[in-house]
Design a protein around this motif. Structure first.
Motif, PDB file in Angstrom:
ATOM      1  N   GLU A  54      -2.937  -8.477  -6.953  1.00  0.00           N
ATOM      2  CA  GLU A  54      -3.348  -7.458  -7.929  1.00  0.00           C
ATOM      3  C   GLU A  54      -4.667  -7.809  -8.607  1.00  0.00           C
ATOM      4  N   LEU A  55      -5.163  -9.025  -8.412  1.00  0.00           N
ATOM      5  CA  LEU A  55      -6.482  -9.395  -8.927  1.00  0.00           C
ATOM      6  C   LEU A  55      -7.576  -9.119  -7.904  1.00  0.00           C
ATOM      7  N   ARG A  56      -7.207  -8.496  -6.793  1.00  0.00           N
ATOM      8  CA  ARG A  56      -8.139  -8.224  -5.703  1.00  0.00           C
ATOM      9  C   ARG A  56      -8.432  -6.727  -5.632  1.00  0.00           C
ATOM     10  N   SER A  57      -9.381  -6.366  -4.815  1.00  0.00           N
ATOM     11  CA  SER A  57      -9.707  -4.951  -4.617  1.00  0.00           C
ATOM     12  C   SER A  57      -8.723  -4.361  -3.606  1.00  0.00           C
ATOM     13  N   LEU A  58      -7.865  -3.483  -4.084  1.00  0.00           N
ATOM     14  CA  LEU A  58      -6.875  -2.826  -3.219  1.00  0.00           C
ATOM     15  C   LEU A  58      -7.445  -1.464  -2.835  1.00  0.00           C
ATOM     16  N   LEU A  59      -8.363  -1.473  -1.895  1.00  0.00           N
ATOM     17  CA  LEU A  59      -9.129  -0.289  -1.553  1.00  0.00           C
ATOM     18  C   LEU A  59      -8.225   0.799  -0.980  1.00  0.00           C
ATOM     19  N   ALA A  60      -8.423   2.026  -1.463  1.00  0.00           N
ATOM     20  CA  ALA A  60      -7.609   3.155  -1.010  1.00  0.00           C
ATOM     21  C   ALA A  60      -8.289   4.450  -1.415  1.00  0.00           C
ATOM     22  N   GLY A  61      -8.112   5.483  -0.592  1.00  0.00           N
ATOM     23  CA  GLY A  61      -8.675   6.795  -0.890  1.00  0.00           C
ATOM     24  C   GLY A  61      -7.724   7.645  -1.718  1.00  0.00           C
ATOM     25  N   GLN A  62      -8.228   8.766  -2.206  1.00  0.00           N
ATOM     26  CA  GLN A  62      -7.433   9.635  -3.075  1.00  0.00           C
ATOM     27  C   GLN A  62      -6.245  10.259  -2.348  1.00  0.00           C
ATOM     28  N   ALA A  63      -6.304  10.333  -1.032  1.00  0.00           N
ATOM     29  CA  ALA A  63      -5.192  10.915  -0.270  1.00  0.00           C
ATOM     30  C   ALA A  63      -4.034   9.947  -0.094  1.00  0.00           C
ATOM     31  N   VAL A  64      -4.098   8.786  -0.734  1.00  0.00           N
ATOM     32  CA  VAL A  64      -3.053   7.766  -0.589  1.00  0.00           C
ATOM     33  C   VAL A  64      -1.680   8.318  -0.976  1.00  0.00           C
ATOM     34  N   GLY A  65      -1.644   9.295  -1.871  1.00  0.00           N
ATOM     35  CA  GLY A  65      -0.382   9.863  -2.309  1.00  0.00           C
ATOM     36  C   GLY A  65       0.372  10.608  -1.225  1.00  0.00           C
ATOM     37  N   ARG A  66      -0.290  10.900  -0.111  1.00  0.00           N
ATOM     38  CA  ARG A  66       0.368  11.596   0.998  1.00  0.00           C
ATOM     39  C   ARG A  66       0.839  10.617   2.081  1.00  0.00           C
ATOM     40  N   ILE A  67       0.737   9.329   1.801  1.00  0.00           N
ATOM     41  CA  ILE A  67       1.183   8.312   2.763  1.00  0.00           C
ATOM     42  C   ILE A  67       2.512   7.745   2.275  1.00  0.00           C
ATOM     43  N   ASN A  68       3.548   7.951   3.067  1.00  0.00           N
ATOM     44  CA  ASN A  68       4.889   7.591   2.621  1.00  0.00           C
ATOM     45  C   ASN A  68       5.589   6.584   3.528  1.00  0.00           C
ATOM     46  N   ASP A  69       4.897   6.145   4.585  1.00  0.00           N
ATOM     47  CA  ASP A  69       5.559   5.216   5.491  1.00  0.00           C
ATOM     48  C   ASP A  69       4.521   4.397   6.246  1.00  0.00           C
ATOM     49  N   ILE A  70       4.992   3.307   6.803  1.00  0.00           N
ATOM     50  CA  ILE A  70       4.159   2.451   7.650  1.00  0.00           C
ATOM     51  C   ILE A  70       4.621   2.659   9.083  1.00  0.00           C
ATOM     52  N   LYS A  71       3.699   3.105   9.918  1.00  0.00           N
ATOM     53  CA  LYS A  71       4.029   3.442  11.296  1.00  0.00           C
ATOM     54  C   LYS A  71       3.094   2.719  12.257  1.00  0.00           C
ATOM     55  N   PRO A  72       3.486   2.627  13.527  1.00  0.00           N
ATOM     56  CA  PRO A  72       2.516   2.192  14.543  1.00  0.00           C
ATOM     57  C   PRO A  72       1.366   3.195  14.627  1.00  0.00           C
ATOM     58  N   ALA A  73       0.178   2.700  14.878  1.00  0.00           N
ATOM     59  CA  ALA A  73      -1.004   3.566  14.920  1.00  0.00           C
ATOM     60  C   ALA A  73      -0.863   4.650  15.983  1.00  0.00           C
ATOM     61  N   GLN A  74      -0.268   4.300  17.115  1.00  0.00           N
ATOM     62  CA  GLN A  74      -0.107   5.277  18.181  1.00  0.00           C
ATOM     63  C   GLN A  74       0.761   6.448  17.723  1.00  0.00           C
ATOM     64  N   GLU A  75       1.767   6.158  16.926  1.00  0.00           N
ATOM     65  CA  GLU A  75       2.641   7.212  16.415  1.00  0.00           C
ATOM     66  C   GLU A  75       1.893   8.116  15.442  1.00  0.00           C
ATOM     67  N   ILE A  76       1.007   7.532  14.651  1.00  0.00           N
ATOM     68  CA  ILE A  76       0.212   8.342  13.724  1.00  0.00           C
ATOM     69  C   ILE A  76      -0.690   9.294  14.498  1.00  0.00           C
ATOM     70  N   VAL A  77      -1.358   8.793  15.520  1.00  0.00           N
ATOM     71  CA  VAL A  77      -2.209   9.668  16.334  1.00  0.00           C
ATOM     72  C   VAL A  77      -1.368  10.776  16.959  1.00  0.00           C
ATOM     73  N   ARG A  78      -0.202  10.420  17.483  1.00  0.00           N
ATOM     74  CA  ARG A  78       0.654  11.421  18.104  1.00  0.00           C
ATOM     75  C   ARG A  78       1.084  12.484  17.089  1.00  0.00           C
ATOM     76  N   ASP A  79       1.434  12.058  15.874  1.00  0.00           N
ATOM     77  CA  ASP A  79       1.821  13.019  14.834  1.00  0.00           C
ATOM     78  C   ASP A  79       0.664  13.953  14.485  1.00  0.00           C
ATOM     79  N   LEU A  80      -0.533  13.407  14.399  1.00  0.00           N
ATOM     80  CA  LEU A  80      -1.702  14.227  14.085  1.00  0.00           C
ATOM     81  C   LEU A  80      -1.922  15.281  15.166  1.00  0.00           C
ATOM     82  N   VAL A  81      -1.844  14.858  16.406  1.00  0.00           N
ATOM     83  CA  VAL A  81      -2.087  15.781  17.517  1.00  0.00           C
ATOM     84  C   VAL A  81      -0.991  16.839  17.587  1.00  0.00           C
TER      85      VAL A  81
END
Length: 328
Positions: free
Chosen positions: A285-312
């Motif tokens: 918490e003393l470090r820069s926890l970089l994140a964009g404003q859309a972070v509120g729409r991220i609710n899970d940790i997934k494999p990257a391939q699954e994220i691409v598949r969901d987007l498509v």
């Protein structure tokens, strides 16, 4: 242009969040991964390139922050089998001809219309227009919705990708509607299995919402007056309004943690803009926890391939519905 199946690019996130595993997973899914390994010494840097190539036979790029020395790493990229050099925070013009001579594309991320025009005049092949909603270092002050169509109009026929505030198929669709030809996602790919972000950092992304970020120059040690968008932690809140001390790059700043980057262990001083990777130790918490404003729409940790598949899949469903509505 990029040789990909889907109009999706994973943003490079440093110093090593987007390593070979994440980049290869994105590219293998038919999107375009961009490696961030600039701070590795030349021999280790080549290892990172080759490891990525061992993991994928698809196109990928390598990103460089032009505030820092890049010559040795760029020379390595020109000799290796990569598709594109990507640049941010500086003038890409000196590298365009060299990259093209080596058969590489050139990508440049900008935060303003004027910078986009200069990039187009320099011969850049793809321009990323980054809105102020984006996480990490942020070059401009204009929102993605406003910036992207202006850049598209200003640099046509040079293709534009949109970055900032995009996490799902709706965001990608919106980017395409604004005239961009692809969408760049950073924070969404930070919350992946393959990302090298510290596990506690990933959990904080899941717990955050769009109001939990701020654009600040607080983390300016070693890179002064460079705004970042980061999560608001008690440490950040304490220093907001008094960010000047973070620009001094004092060697006697207290050590707030340790990390290992490219095999090199190093202390992390207060105000260093170095988000915690998986090898970090100390209070993150003393470090820069970089994140964009859309972070509120991220609710899970997934494999990257699954994220691409969901987007498509989401994009296809949206366009099917639109086509059906038009047909009626």
């Amino acid at each position: 242009l990029l040789g990909i199946d889907h109009p999706i690019i994973s943003a490079p996130m440093g110093p090593d969040m987007t390593g070979p595993d994440l980049v290869a997973a994105v590219s293998n899914a038919g999107a375009f991964g961009i490696l961030q390994a600039q701070f590795a010494p030349p021999s280790v840097f080549r290892d990172e390139l080759r490891k990525t190539r061992d993991l994928t036979d698809k196109p990928f790029g390598v990103n460089f922050l032009l505030h820092f020395p890049v010559e040795e790493q760029i020379a390595a990229c020109l000799e290796e089998e990569i598709a594109a050099l990507s640049f941010f925070w500086g003038d890409p013009a000196p590298y365009v001809e060299r990259a093209h001579d080596a058969g590489k594309l050139v990508i440049h991320q900008v935060g303003s219309v004027d910078d986009a025009k200069r990039s187009a005049e320099a011969g850049v092949d793809l321009i990323i227009a980054q809105g102020v909603e984006a996480g990490g270092h942020v070059a401009g002050v204009i929102s993605t919705m406003t910036l992207v169509p202006q850049v598209v109009d200003a640099v046509s026929p040079v293709p534009v990708a949109a970055a900032g505030g995009i996490t799902d198929a709706r965001g990608v669709s919106a980017a395409l509607a604004l005239g961009a030809e692809a969408a760049v996602l950073g924070t969404r790919f930070l919350a992946t299995v393959e990302s090298r972000a510290h596990p506690d950092y990933k959990q904080k992304l899941l717990a955050a919402n769009g109001e939990d970020t701020v654009r600040t120059i607080l983390f300016g040690h070693g890179w002064p007056h460079a705004p970042v968008r980061t999560l608001i932690t008690p440490f950040v809140e304490e220093w907001l309004g008094n960010e000047a001390q973070g620009q001094e790059s004092r060697p006697d700043e207290p050590v707030v943690g340790h990390t290992t980057i490219a095999g090199q262990e190093m202390p992390v001083l207060r105000f260093m803009g170095m988000p915690p990777n998986a090898d970090s130790r100390g209070d993150i918490e003393l470090r820069s926890l970089l994140a964009g404003q859309a972070v509120g729409r991220i609710n899970d940790i997934k494999p990257a391939q699954e994220i691409v598949r969901d987007l498509v899949t989401g994009l296809e469903a949206m366009y099917d519905c639109q086509h059906a509505a038009v047909s009626r």
